[in-house]
Scaffold this active site. Structure first.
Site, PDB file in Angstrom:
ATOM      1  N   LYS A 154      43.050  33.039  35.279  1.00  0.00           N
ATOM      2  CA  LYS A 154      44.032  34.067  34.932  1.00  0.00           C
ATOM      3  C   LYS A 154      43.648  34.660  33.580  1.00  0.00           C
ATOM      4  O   LYS A 154      44.112  34.216  32.524  1.00  0.00           O
ATOM      5  CB  LYS A 154      45.435  33.472  34.893  1.00  0.00           C
ATOM      6  CG  LYS A 154      46.527  34.528  35.024  1.00  0.00           C
ATOM      7  CD  LYS A 154      46.480  35.195  36.375  1.00  0.00           C
ATOM      8  CE  LYS A 154      47.546  36.252  36.536  1.00  0.00           C
ATOM      9  NZ  LYS A 154      47.429  36.973  37.795  1.00  0.00           N
ATOM     10  N   SER A 197      47.463  39.735  42.267  1.00  0.00           N
ATOM     11  CA  SER A 197      48.545  39.064  41.551  1.00  0.00           C
ATOM     12  C   SER A 197      49.885  39.512  42.129  1.00  0.00           C
ATOM     13  O   SER A 197      50.168  39.257  43.292  1.00  0.00           O
ATOM     14  CB  SER A 197      48.445  39.331  40.056  1.00  0.00           C
ATOM     15  OG  SER A 197      49.090  38.304  39.340  1.00  0.00           O
TER      16      SER A 197
END
Length: 608
Positions: free
Chosen positions: A193, A392
């Site tokens: 991430k 996402s």
């Protein structure tokens, strides 16, 4: 004195009345022009559709009431709707009076997935036996990839073809923030991430470098394979040409290597096209621009079944509420769930294609939209069509659909979340600001950016992030009919291309919106139907009333000055309005090729 006041009053009154009359005349003229622009285009025999690309590509265009102001503030480029381009190519294929498509490749701000969708539409157009001819003074790499689908690639004798591969070069703000005394306090789940890295690091982490290398290699593999097939050049040779930087060689070298077919000045292209449609050089060549094609009637019988297949466009950053800082709203959770509820309750709508083009955003809004999609799915088939990005939060709202369709070069996945809150104590110390606090309970001043988080506050935030990640993984596992363990192996915030995502089970089919529509129709079990796009496009007057002039002018100025860095600046600018918990890919993937076509002088005006 009386005469002076009398004449002054008369003058003021005259100015006011003249202004009112001029305003009325202007509005009548404006609406007259708008009405004329909506007149159906009559296609003459031996016509050629001209796809002149010079500007930015978006999923859909809206009426721009301040378009003239945009031209004055901007660089004179245009904004094109992907939906308009695809529809126009299809109509050109079906219209017997249109003999071919002329692609004038100037410059287009977009990603490879959208280019891939247009390219596939051009290849389908060629199946009709009609021609596609491409010309550019100089080709950017993306537009050369698109143009390579043409029967002939024409190049200016003093032009160039940008062909050098794909690079990712993100910006990092850590040292800048440190100098001004701002610390970003980050909480996340997901090794890959990397959205937070620009704020806490000065270079890519090994995990981020690994994932970026993987997906840009996948995209470049797609590009070289497709160019290889169209141009009959081996992939190995294409990579050799990229390493040679042919754009710095004379244009003849591009022809010699097979990237282009003919060197020709733009002024001679019209006669080149006349020969293809077999008309005399002295005769007029009917040219239909994109605006003309949008007003060409579709060559399809009117459906009387009443069945609707809805295409709902969800494009942009996912937010809880409309932004007050920019003129672009993106995917606003509160609006989308209301729209999807209406589609669910509309019995005429038999299936829904959810077109997602989003890097993600608010985790809360993503959860609300996910729930709305799940509810919609109980009443009718829901098929997701992914654009350039569906990662996402973009993947979050997609995962529950019956079927997910993505382009091979779509960027998706990035299953992970993070939270980021600034601590400005260093800045306030530098400029001499201090603060004090009185509170009734331990966490009463939680989130105060004038100080760093204490350990208890960090634990609470990380607990919430971890719980949010678990929810995200659970949603994906349920939607994809996989175990949580299987999802976790391919999650951790990692970005995948559509090609790889299909192998991993995150995507069902590869293709564009047309393929998603075919699947939706099949699942709905209907024959006659009408495709309707949602949300409904605003008319000119509604758009004018909703436009925020100050925000509009500000965003146009920033776009014109910052160019490709506008998105990164906008994210910094809007940080105070973003939800605390974010489900999004890196702020700026930055994999678009930078054009060096300015190295050689060439015209950028559109004409044929």
């Amino acid at each position: 004195m009386k005469d002076f006041l009398k004449f002054t009053l008369a003058t003021v009154t005259g100015i006011i009345l003249s202004s009112i009359v001029l305003f009325i005349i202007s509005m009548v003229t404006l609406f007259g022009i708008m009405s004329a622009s909506d007149t159906e285009t009559i296609v003459k025999k031996n016509s050629v559709m001209m796809l002149d690309l010079n500007g930015m590509l978006v999923e859909r265009t809206q009426e721009d009431p301040l378009g003239i102001l945009s031209q004055l503030l901007g660089d004179g480029s245009n904004t094109y709707g992907l939906d308009d381009i695809l529809s126009s190519i299809q109509k050109a294929k079906e219209n017997e009076n249109i003999k071919g498509i002329y692609l004038q490749a100037n410059s287009l701000g977009t990603s490879y997935a959208s280019l891939q969708e247009i390219r596939n539409a051009l290849l389908d157009f060629k199946e009709s036996g009609k021609f596609v001819i491409a010309y550019a003074d100089s080709y950017t790499q993306g537009l050369y990839y698109l143009s390579s689908a043409a029967d002939k690639v024409l190049l200016n004798p003093k032009g160039m073809i940008e062909w050098r591969g794909i690079a990712s070069a993100p910006l990092f703000y850590k040292d800048l923030l440190q100098k001004i005394g701002v610390e970003m306090q980050v909480f996340k789940v997901g090794t890959y991430k990397s959205a937070v890295e620009p704020f806490i690091a000065t270079e890519m982490s090994p995990a981020n470098r690994e994932q970026v290398t993987t997906f840009i290699t996948s995209i470049w593999g797609q590009v070289t394979e497709e160019v290889s097939t169209s141009r009959n050049i081996s992939v190995d040779s294409l990579n050799v040409y990229a390493d040679r930087m042919l754009m710095f060689y004379p244009a003849e070298e591009s022809v010699k290597c097979g990237l282009a077919d003919t060197l020709i000045y733009r002024n001679d292209v019209r006669n080149y096209l006349k020969k293809l449609v077999e008309i005399n050089e002295d005769d007029n060549l009917p040219i239909l621009g994109l605006g003309d094609m949008m007003n060409v009637r579709k060559n399809v019988p009117k459906d009387k079944s009443g069945n609707i297949v809805a295409v709902y466009y969800a494009s942009g950053e996912i937010t809880d509420y409309p932004s007050s800082a920019t003129s672009e709203d993106g995917i606003v959770g509160s609006k989308v769930i209301r729209d999807l509820r209406k589609l669910k309750d509309n019995d005429d709508v038999k299936a829904v294609v959810l077109r997602v083009n989003s890097p993600g955003g608010s985790a809360f809004a993503s959860e609300q939209i996910w729930h709305a999609v799940k509810e919609l799915k109980t009443k009718k088939p829901v098929i997701v069509s992914m654009g350039d990005y569906a990662a996402s939060g973009g993947y979050y709202i997609s995962c529950v659909a019956d079927t997910i369709v993505a382009e091979p070069t779509t960027l998706t996945g990035s299953i992970g979340i993070f939270g980021m809150i600034p601590n400005v104590k260093g800045l306030t110390d530098k400029i001499g600001l201090s603060y004090d606090v009185v509170k009734t309970n331990k966490f009463a001043d939680f989130g105060n950016i004038m100080r760093p988080f204490n350990e208890d506050e960090k634990s609470l935030l990380q607990m919430m992030i971890t719980e949010g990640y678990d929810t995200f993984v659970t949603r994906c596992a349920e939607g994809r009919h996989m175990t949580k363990e299987a999802i976790e192996k391919i999650a951790e915030g990692r970005v995948w291309t559509g090609e790889t995502a299909k192998e991993l089970g995150l995507v069902d089919e590869l293709g564009g919106i047309d393929k998603a529509l075919d699947i939706a129709v099949a699942k709905a079990g209907i024959e006659g139907y009408t495709v309707v796009s949602y949300p409904e496009k605003q008319d000119f007057l509604s758009s004018l009333l909703d436009t925020k002039p100050t925000n509009y002018v500000e965003s146009q100025l920033l776009k014109s000055k910052l160019g490709e860095y506008y998105q990164q600046f906008g994210l910094l600018k809007n940080l105070q309005e973003q939800s605390m918990i974010q489900a999004r890919i890196p702020f700026e993937l930055n994999i678009k090729s930078v054009s060096y076509t300015h190295l050689r002088a060439h015209e950028t005006d559109s004409y044929l």
